[in-house]
Motif scaffolding. Sequence first.
Motif, PDB file in Angstrom:
ATOM      1  N   MET A  46       0.818  -1.372  -0.059  1.00 45.57           N
ATOM      2  CA  MET A  46      -0.297   0.459  -0.001  1.00 45.57           C
ATOM      3  C   MET A  46       0.647   1.226  -0.173  1.00 45.57           C
ATOM      4  SD  MET A  46      -2.284   1.544   3.073  1.00 45.57           S
ATOM      5  CE  MET A  46      -3.718  -0.602   2.657  1.00 45.57           C
ATOM      6  N   GLU A  47       0.505   2.520  -0.513  1.00 42.19           N
ATOM      7  CA  GLU A  47       1.056   2.950  -0.554  1.00 42.19           C
ATOM      8  C   GLU A  47       1.221   4.579   0.451  1.00 42.19           C
ATOM      9  OE1 GLU A  47       1.852   7.363  -3.938  1.00 42.19           O
ATOM     10  OE2 GLU A  47       0.084   6.203  -3.564  1.00 42.19           O
ATOM     11  N   HIS A  48       2.039   4.655   1.178  1.00 44.93           N
ATOM     12  CA  HIS A  48       2.029   5.632   2.074  1.00 44.93           C
ATOM     13  C   HIS A  48       0.862   4.715   3.024  1.00 44.93           C
ATOM     14  CE1 HIS A  48       3.113   8.893   0.124  1.00 44.93           C
ATOM     15  NE2 HIS A  48       2.417   9.206  -0.733  1.00 44.93           N
ATOM     16  N   GLU A  49       2.285   3.618   3.646  1.00 39.71           N
ATOM     17  CA  GLU A  49       1.223   2.295   4.744  1.00 39.71           C
ATOM     18  C   GLU A  49       1.254   3.257   5.962  1.00 39.71           C
ATOM     19  OE1 GLU A  49       1.915  -1.551   6.598  1.00 39.71           O
ATOM     20  OE2 GLU A  49       3.104  -0.963   5.280  1.00 39.71           O
ATOM     21  N   ALA A  50       2.059   3.696   6.245  1.00 36.05           N
ATOM     22  CA  ALA A  50       2.021   4.352   7.610  1.00 36.05           C
ATOM     23  C   ALA A  50       1.033   5.686   7.812  1.00 36.05           C
ATOM     24  CB  ALA A  50       3.353   5.086   8.312  1.00 36.05           C
ATOM     25  N   PHE A  51       0.876   6.285   6.525  1.00 38.23           N
ATOM     26  CA  PHE A  51      -0.038   7.403   6.693  1.00 38.23           C
ATOM     27  C   PHE A  51      -1.616   6.954   7.002  1.00 38.23           C
ATOM     28  CE2 PHE A  51      -3.145  10.335   4.574  1.00 38.23           C
ATOM     29  CZ  PHE A  51      -2.388  11.314   5.157  1.00 38.23           C
ATOM     30  N   HIS A  52      -1.745   5.421   6.135  1.00 35.39           N
ATOM     31  CA  HIS A  52      -2.984   5.488   6.126  1.00 35.39           C
ATOM     32  C   HIS A  52      -3.492   4.356   7.550  1.00 35.39           C
ATOM     33  CE1 HIS A  52      -4.705   6.346   2.165  1.00 35.39           C
ATOM     34  NE2 HIS A  52      -3.693   6.295   2.006  1.00 35.39           N
ATOM     35  N   HIS A  53      -2.439   4.017   8.075  1.00 34.91           N
ATOM     36  CA  HIS A  53      -3.016   3.514   8.925  1.00 34.91           C
ATOM     37  C   HIS A  53      -3.071   3.860  10.747  1.00 34.91           C
ATOM     38  CE1 HIS A  53      -2.036  -0.942   9.030  1.00 34.91           C
ATOM     39  NE2 HIS A  53      -1.288  -0.790   7.827  1.00 34.91           N
ATOM     40  N   GLU A  54      -2.659   5.187  10.147  1.00 36.72           N
ATOM     41  CA  GLU A  54      -3.115   6.283  11.519  1.00 36.72           C
ATOM     42  C   GLU A  54      -4.439   6.124  10.858  1.00 36.72           C
ATOM     43  OE1 GLU A  54      -1.169   8.516  13.689  1.00 36.72           O
ATOM     44  OE2 GLU A  54      -0.475   6.682  13.120  1.00 36.72           O
ATOM     45  N   GLU A  55      -5.497   6.314  10.151  1.00 41.05           N
ATOM     46  CA  GLU A  55      -6.963   5.982  10.302  1.00 41.05           C
ATOM     47  C   GLU A  55      -7.517   5.306  11.221  1.00 41.05           C
ATOM     48  OE1 GLU A  55      -8.758   6.101   6.339  1.00 41.05           O
ATOM     49  OE2 GLU A  55      -7.243   5.170   5.458  1.00 41.05           O
ATOM     50  N   LEU A  56      -6.604   4.428  11.734  1.00 38.55           N
ATOM     51  CA  LEU A  56      -7.545   3.949  13.201  1.00 38.55           C
ATOM     52  C   LEU A  56      -7.380   4.271  13.808  1.00 38.55           C
ATOM     53  CD1 LEU A  56      -4.734   0.524  11.907  1.00 38.55           C
ATOM     54  CD2 LEU A  56      -6.740   0.172  10.943  1.00 38.55           C
ATOM     55  N   SER A  57      -6.825   5.411  14.579  1.00 38.15           N
ATOM     56  CA  SER A  57      -7.212   5.772  15.159  1.00 38.15           C
ATOM     57  C   SER A  57      -8.554   7.099  15.358  1.00 38.15           C
ATOM     58  CB  SER A  57      -5.807   6.791  15.805  1.00 38.15           C
ATOM     59  OG  SER A  57      -6.382   7.470  17.551  1.00 38.15           O
ATOM     60  N   THR A  58      -8.941   7.947  15.802  1.00 38.17           N
ATOM     61  CA  THR A  58      -9.292   9.079  16.172  1.00 38.17           C
ATOM     62  C   THR A  58      -9.208   9.901  17.093  1.00 38.17           C
ATOM     63  OG1 THR A  58     -10.921   8.452  17.150  1.00 38.17           O
ATOM     64  CG2 THR A  58     -11.653   7.785  14.892  1.00 38.17           C
ATOM     65  N   SER A  59      -8.670   9.645  18.091  1.00 30.80           N
ATOM     66  CA  SER A  59      -8.085  11.013  19.125  1.00 30.80           C
ATOM     67  C   SER A  59      -6.638  11.739  18.655  1.00 30.80           C
ATOM     68  CB  SER A  59      -7.097  10.033  19.911  1.00 30.80           C
ATOM     69  OG  SER A  59      -5.820   9.323  19.358  1.00 30.80           O
ATOM     70  N   ALA A  60      -6.936  12.900  19.294  1.00 26.57           N
ATOM     71  CA  ALA A  60      -6.712  13.695  18.461  1.00 26.57           C
ATOM     72  C   ALA A  60      -5.363  14.196  18.342  1.00 26.57           C
ATOM     73  CB  ALA A  60      -7.176  15.498  19.230  1.00 26.57           C
ATOM     74  N   TYR A  61      -3.808  14.534  17.502  1.00 27.64           N
ATOM     75  CA  TYR A  61      -3.268  14.526  17.631  1.00 27.64           C
ATOM     76  C   TYR A  61      -3.190  15.980  18.703  1.00 27.64           C
ATOM     77  CZ  TYR A  61      -2.582  11.964  13.530  1.00 27.64           C
ATOM     78  OH  TYR A  61      -2.602  11.119  12.776  1.00 27.64           O
ATOM     79  N   ARG A  62      -1.373  15.809  19.153  1.00 27.74           N
ATOM     80  CA  ARG A  62      -0.732  16.775  20.631  1.00 27.74           C
ATOM     81  C   ARG A  62       0.265  17.034  20.057  1.00 27.74           C
ATOM     82  NH1 ARG A  62       2.045  16.354  25.314  1.00 27.74           N
ATOM     83  NH2 ARG A  62       2.181  14.097  24.764  1.00 27.74           N
ATOM     84  N   ARG A  63      -0.191  18.113  20.283  1.00 27.41           N
ATOM     85  CA  ARG A  63       1.572  18.844  19.627  1.00 27.41           C
ATOM     86  C   ARG A  63       2.588  18.610  20.765  1.00 27.41           C
ATOM     87  NH1 ARG A  63       2.497  25.131  17.649  1.00 27.41           N
ATOM     88  NH2 ARG A  63       2.417  25.685  20.165  1.00 27.41           N
ATOM     89  N   ILE A  64       3.817  18.309  20.450  1.00 30.40           N
ATOM     90  CA  ILE A  64       4.686  18.078  21.312  1.00 30.40           C
ATOM     91  C   ILE A  64       6.065  18.599  21.010  1.00 30.40           C
ATOM     92  CG2 ILE A  64       4.144  16.248  22.745  1.00 30.40           C
ATOM     93  CD1 ILE A  64       5.833  14.345  20.499  1.00 30.40           C
ATOM     94  N   GLY A  65       6.155  19.559  19.874  1.00 26.91           N
ATOM     95  CA  GLY A  65       7.123  20.615  19.931  1.00 26.91           C
ATOM     96  C   GLY A  65       7.112  21.399  18.415  1.00 26.91           C
ATOM     97  N   ALA A  66       7.769  22.415  18.879  1.00 28.87           N
ATOM     98  CA  ALA A  66       8.243  23.074  17.674  1.00 28.87           C
ATOM     99  C   ALA A  66       9.294  23.394  17.468  1.00 28.87           C
ATOM    100  CB  ALA A  66       7.498  24.501  17.292  1.00 28.87           C
ATOM    101  N   GLY A  67       9.948  23.649  16.112  1.00 27.19           N
ATOM    102  CA  GLY A  67      11.144  24.664  15.977  1.00 27.19           C
ATOM    103  C   GLY A  67      10.929  25.087  14.227  1.00 27.19           C
ATOM    104  N   PHE A  68      11.946  25.239  14.103  1.00 30.68           N
ATOM    105  CA  PHE A  68      12.566  26.502  12.224  1.00 30.68           C
ATOM    106  C   PHE A  68      11.984  25.419  11.687  1.00 30.68           C
ATOM    107  CE2 PHE A  68      14.175  28.943   8.747  1.00 30.68           C
ATOM    108  CZ  PHE A  68      14.142  29.754   9.471  1.00 30.68           C
ATOM    109  N   CYS A  69      12.121  24.247  11.663  1.00 32.92           N
ATOM    110  CA  CYS A  69      11.638  23.254  10.201  1.00 32.92           C
ATOM    111  C   CYS A  69       9.861  22.981  10.134  1.00 32.92           C
ATOM    112  CB  CYS A  69      12.013  21.976  10.159  1.00 32.92           C
ATOM    113  SG  CYS A  69      11.924  21.156   9.018  1.00 32.92           S
TER     114      CYS A  69
END
Length: 349
Positions: free
Chosen positions: A1-24
């Motif tokens: 499957m193309e972008h397998e890791a991306f599509h496996h994220e569909e298995l969860s519905t919990s919100a994402y939480r920001r744990i860091g930020a930088g210039f990138c």
Amino acid sequence: MEHEAFHHEELSTSAYRRIGAGFCGSVWTSASNGAIGSCTEHGVTVRKPIVIKREDGGPGRLLLNDYEIHQTLLESYARCPSQLATFQIPECYDFVNEIYEGWETTNILARFPLGYSPCNILISQRITPFPHDARNGIIDRFCPPSLVDTARADRNNDDCLIRPYLGRRKRTRHESRIRIFSLRNYPLDINQMGELGLDPFAYSKVMAQALAFMHWLAKIDANDVEFVLAPPAEGNTPQFGSEVLGNHNMWILDFDCCHRISMDRRGVEQAATAFLSNDPYYPLPRRDDEGEDLMLWQHFKAAFLEASSIVISQAAPGVPAHLPQLLIDTIESKSRPHTMNWMLFRSGT
């Protein structure tokens, strides 16, 4: 499957939480202690916590470069002489661009806060943060007393990784200036290592081995690479132990600013510039060095040259054998005009 890791994220519905930020850009994980996704490693499906890095920071920083360098490092690590594989690199699962159709057909965008739009992302293994007891041990020793309760209750401090600053020795503490005590990428200087019973020379050796690996096997300049201390990945042997921190390893991460180097004087100049411009992870030669700081630099230098010799003789025979010494000589030469600036920066003033 193309972008397998991306599509496996569909298995969860919990919100994402920001744990860091930088210039990138910003870094996110699942609100439920790390998004657990199924990913394929060496033909075997495994489930590990992941992080998602978004390319939503400053201009000129490309996650595609981060992804490509990260893949180079992982491929090179498979060829690293076993006696030098003392550090860890998080797995890198996927790069997804902002125009990928999956942004429209999955629930992934909806898991980010309202108003976020598709962008280039990098999906990789989450480095496990230090556990509760280790976090409290750091807070009890280094947090201003007036902030201890707040620091213990701050959920952001659950995301505790430690930056080992072997090139900084704080002379004084300005605790009255501290308003928030954060354990995210906590900067641990040499003095604090001593208070925790940690041996800077042991960490210096592993850092030197990682740098030799990056330069001569992966052939990158290691520009702006991060070194962090964190618990080992499941199944990996811990390299360090501590009464306060428990078992832990040294990890390398964040490769978006790295570039490939040629195996010649020009590449050495590029690597030396990257060495001197990074955060104060490395011991640094200075004209005012004396005592332990001088010994630490000499130890780092000897460990780097030894590791470089092993890498070149066992895994990278095409690399000219004189380049590691040339790099050390260049670093020592370049560091002299900047002695005063580095004294101020690395003392934390």
